[in-house]
Scaffold this active site. Structure first.
Site, PDB file in Angstrom:
ATOM      1  N   SER A 103      -1.637 -13.075  -0.820  1.00  0.00           N
ATOM      2  CA  SER A 103      -1.552 -14.163   0.153  1.00  0.00           C
ATOM      3  C   SER A 103      -1.808 -15.502  -0.513  1.00  0.00           C
ATOM      4  O   SER A 103      -2.435 -15.577  -1.576  1.00  0.00           O
ATOM      5  CB  SER A 103      -2.575 -13.962   1.286  1.00  0.00           C
ATOM      6  OG  SER A 103      -3.896 -14.148   0.802  1.00  0.00           O
ATOM      7  N   LYS A 104      -1.317 -16.550   0.130  1.00  0.00           N
ATOM      8  CA  LYS A 104      -1.572 -17.901  -0.353  1.00  0.00           C
ATOM      9  C   LYS A 104      -3.063 -18.217  -0.283  1.00  0.00           C
ATOM     10  O   LYS A 104      -3.613 -18.862  -1.173  1.00  0.00           O
ATOM     11  CB  LYS A 104      -0.786 -18.902   0.488  1.00  0.00           C
ATOM     12  CG  LYS A 104       0.723 -18.795   0.358  1.00  0.00           C
ATOM     13  CD  LYS A 104       1.420 -19.737   1.326  1.00  0.00           C
ATOM     14  CE  LYS A 104       2.928 -19.607   1.256  1.00  0.00           C
ATOM     15  NZ  LYS A 104       3.611 -20.461   2.257  1.00  0.00           N
TER      16      LYS A 104
END
Length: 276
Positions: A237-238
């Site tokens: 994930s970012k």
């Protein structure tokens, strides 16, 4: 003809999880002699950065993908407003001023997508001086449409029941639409016939199917693929600062080879594909 899309938000660089999602969507379109679309979901307030859209295009080209670009979400605000007004006038949305901290203090139960809103603001007189969101009265909406179904390529025919997620936000306090409303309207406008996305969004599809029924939108098929996990067993994930595609590209890694390896189910060290 199969029409798929990849719809990233320009609030951070793409990582291997995005690459896998884009490859799945691209290849499903090619298998169906169809079209693979790129749509930039750029209504995330000040977090959206226009320069990242160019980075995304470079990343997709590096992976060897070909696409048709459709209008970004920031050009579609009128359609979101019209749909929200439609639902509001039918009594299917209600205003909510609750903050996340206030909701957590109520100790709500957890649903498939996180905290389930307990309906605190439904029918309540609100402080109009506070920022407000518009929430979906899911129970009332379900009563209006009755039984509805959707088709997943992997899971089969599913009865839509979004009540597990509670009364989700349809119009955010800081944005003209939530993901649920914007993505549903955009897919219809762009003629998407197959929605490919990760299994973490499986239950969100129930909400989207309900919106389609209420707004008279065409119904696509869905394909919920597995998620890429890091060495700690966490989804890439970012927010976890997973290594970016741009960094790999600038370091001289072969994007075509990387894409082909992922198609074969082989991933860089420490990365695995999970079905849940």
């Amino acid at each position: 003809m199969t029409v798929t899309r990849f719809a990233p938000s320009p609030n951070g660089s793409l990582h291997l999880g995005h690459a896998y999602a884009a490859i799945v969507a691209h290849d499903r379109a090619r298998e169906g002699q169809g079209r693979f679309q790129l749509r930039i979901e750029d209504i995330d307030g000040t977090r959206s950065r226009a320069e990242l859209a160019d980075e995304f295009r470079a990343d997709l080209e590096w992976l060897g993908l070909e696409w048709e670009e459709v209008p970004a979400q920031s050009t579609r605000l009128a359609s979101y407003d019209a749909a929200a007004r439609n639902l509001l006038e039918r009594g299917l949305l209600y205003p909510c001023t609750c903050t996340r901290a206030e909701i957590e203090a109520l100790e709500p139960h957890l649903g498939p997508d996180g905290l389930v809103y307990p309906g605190t603001c439904k029918g309540r007189e609100l402080d109009i001086g506070k920022p407000l969101a518009l929430r979906f009265d899911v129970g009332k909406a379900m009563a209006e449409v009755g039984d509805i179904w959707w088709e997943d390529e992997l899971a089969g025919r599913m009865r839509a029941d979004p009540r597990e997620a509670g009364d989700v936000v349809i119009v955010r306090k800081d944005s003209p639409a939530s993901y649920h409303l914007a993505a549903t309207l955009d897919d219809a406008a762009d003629g998407v016939t197959l929605v490919t996305r990760g299994q973490d969004l499986f239950y969100a599809t129930n909400v989207h199917r309900l919106l389609q029924a209420l707004l008279g939108l065409p119904v696509p098929r869905w394909h919920h693929h597995g998620l890429l996990m890091d060495a700690d067993g966490k989804k890439l994930s970012k927010s976890r600062h997973s290594p970016s595609l741009a960094d790999r590209r600038r370091a001289g890694e072969d994007g075509l080879a990387l894409a082909e390896e992922m198609r074969q189910g082989r991933f860089p060290a420490g990365i695995t594909l999970a079905s849940t």
